[in-house]
Every structure is written in C-alpha cells, then in structure tokens.
Write an enzyme that holds these catalytic residues in place. Sequence first.
Site, PDB file in Angstrom:
ATOM      1  N   SER A 226       7.833  79.195 -47.049  1.00  0.00           N
ATOM      2  CA  SER A 226       8.700  78.601 -48.313  1.00  0.00           C
ATOM      3  C   SER A 226       8.221  77.484 -48.750  1.00  0.00           C
ATOM      4  O   SER A 226       7.882  76.629 -48.276  1.00  0.00           O
ATOM      5  CB  SER A 226      10.246  78.487 -47.675  1.00  0.00           C
ATOM      6  OG  SER A 226      11.030  78.600 -49.089  1.00  0.00           O
ATOM      7  N   GLU A 227       8.200  77.561 -50.218  1.00  0.00           N
ATOM      8  CA  GLU A 227       7.614  76.475 -50.940  1.00  0.00           C
ATOM      9  C   GLU A 227       8.369  75.176 -50.889  1.00  0.00           C
ATOM     10  O   GLU A 227       8.041  74.065 -50.988  1.00  0.00           O
ATOM     11  CB  GLU A 227       7.483  76.894 -52.507  1.00  0.00           C
ATOM     12  CG  GLU A 227       8.875  77.183 -53.188  1.00  0.00           C
ATOM     13  CD  GLU A 227       8.311  77.654 -54.563  1.00  0.00           C
ATOM     14  OE1 GLU A 227       8.866  76.839 -55.675  1.00  0.00           O
ATOM     15  OE2 GLU A 227       8.145  78.834 -54.702  1.00  0.00           O
ATOM     16  N   ASN A 228       9.710  75.292 -50.362  1.00  0.00           N
ATOM     17  CA  ASN A 228      10.405  73.999 -50.317  1.00  0.00           C
ATOM     18  C   ASN A 228      10.223  73.218 -48.937  1.00  0.00           C
ATOM     19  O   ASN A 228      10.808  72.298 -48.650  1.00  0.00           O
ATOM     20  CB  ASN A 228      12.057  74.146 -50.538  1.00  0.00           C
ATOM     21  CG  ASN A 228      12.489  75.311 -49.404  1.00  0.00           C
ATOM     22  OD1 ASN A 228      11.890  76.275 -49.009  1.00  0.00           O
ATOM     23  ND2 ASN A 228      13.763  75.008 -48.750  1.00  0.00           N
ATOM     24  N   GLY A 229       9.099  73.716 -48.143  1.00  0.00           N
ATOM     25  CA  GLY A 229       8.617  72.924 -46.947  1.00  0.00           C
ATOM     26  C   GLY A 229       8.974  73.765 -45.597  1.00  0.00           C
ATOM     27  O   GLY A 229       9.363  73.170 -44.693  1.00  0.00           O
TER      28      GLY A 229
ATOM     29  N   SER B 255       3.729  71.481 -48.853  1.00  0.00           N
ATOM     30  CA  SER B 255       4.010  72.762 -48.935  1.00  0.00           C
ATOM     31  C   SER B 255       3.101  73.160 -50.317  1.00  0.00           C
ATOM     32  O   SER B 255       2.311  74.256 -50.337  1.00  0.00           O
ATOM     33  CB  SER B 255       5.501  72.942 -49.255  1.00  0.00           C
ATOM     34  OG  SER B 255       5.531  74.517 -49.365  1.00  0.00           O
TER      35      SER B 255
END
Length: 219
Positions: A49-52, A91
Amino acid sequence: MSYSKLTRDQIAQRIAQDIPDGSYVNLGIGMPTLVGNHLPKDREIFLHSENGILGMGPAPRPGEEDADLINAGKEPVTLLTGGAFFHHTDSFAMMRGGHLDIAVLGAFQVSVSGDLANWHSGGDAIPAVGGAMDLAAGAKSVWVMMEHLTKEGRSKIVDRCSYPLTGIAVVKRIYTDLAVIDVTPRGLVASRLVQGLAFEELQRLTVVPLSLAGTRAAA
C-alpha cells in the site's frame, strides 16, 4: 441468450486467481482493494500500500478494525505475519523503482493502446493524479479493474481517452464485469466472456475493435 454481469467481488476473485505465486502487488483505491479478500490460500502474495505497508492482509472482520491500520484509501486492513511499515518516501521508491510486479487500478477510461485515465472525469476532481501515476509508470504490469460501461451505457474502453491521462500505453490487461481484455500489439483481445454473452454483443457494447482469443484478427 441472456447473460449476467459479474459482481465486483466476482471480478476481484477472477483477478486474484490470475496473480502468480510470489508476486508483489499494489491494489489501487476503490474497487481493486476487494482483490485482497480473494487471494488463494496456497500462494504467497505480498500486498503493498502506497502509504507505507508491505504484507497487507484482507479487510478485518466487523468490530475488529484498527483505526491506525489503514490502506491508502483510508479503509481498515489487516497485517499478515512478517508484514512491515515504512516511510511514505520508501513506499514511493518501491513503486518508482520497478519493484512491484502488478498494480491493479481502477479507471474511468482505457484506450485501445493501453492509455489509462483514472483520476479526473471532468466533475469534482481530486487535487492531483497522486500515486496512480507512479504505479502506472513503475509497476511491471498494470491491470485495470472496472465496469465495462458507464452509468449512461457508454464503453469505458475507447479509441482515445477524453479524460486527462494517468499513464500512456501502460495497461496490459482489463478486467470488467463482462470479460477479460488484453492489450496487445495486434489490438484488444477478449477472453473469458461471462456466461451467455456472445462475442458479437461484447463487440457492440465496446464499439472499438476487438478480437476473440484463439481466433485470428481480421486483416
């Protein structure tokens, strides 16, 4: 003959079954997040997930949500054993550095050449294209999950996108509620049509030229 469209969960299940063992996969905001609920138990698939987050699991059971554990769409998720958290910058380095095997993204439009438009439909827009641009450019394969038609009955697969682009010639495969369509050098190739749907009807609904997998395209 009548046919029934796939539900969103059925599309997600179809996508999940196509993800190879050992893949690193990002599921975009919206419909694609459903794919995480249908991953085969006998495969090790790493969700990013791009938020980490790396090692994201399916949605939690009702009542077991953790407000501090969310995906990029702010939806509650779970974390599998061995999962990790990291900085947003790290990320995006994963996304931009070609470390993701597959990105499953939603779309407003996909063109016959694989152009992707998924962030601005001309109405109230989000501020910017966001991480979808990085995913479209950085993932080794971009798969689109969407309904085949708009609410007005127009095909979302078009000759040329009329909405602002997220990426140019990035989409390799389109999963809709009617069929799976691959973007190839010889054009769009349809397969796995829903039961009861004739190819001629799919072609009528799609408008842009299609060929059926296993047949030769017209010269």
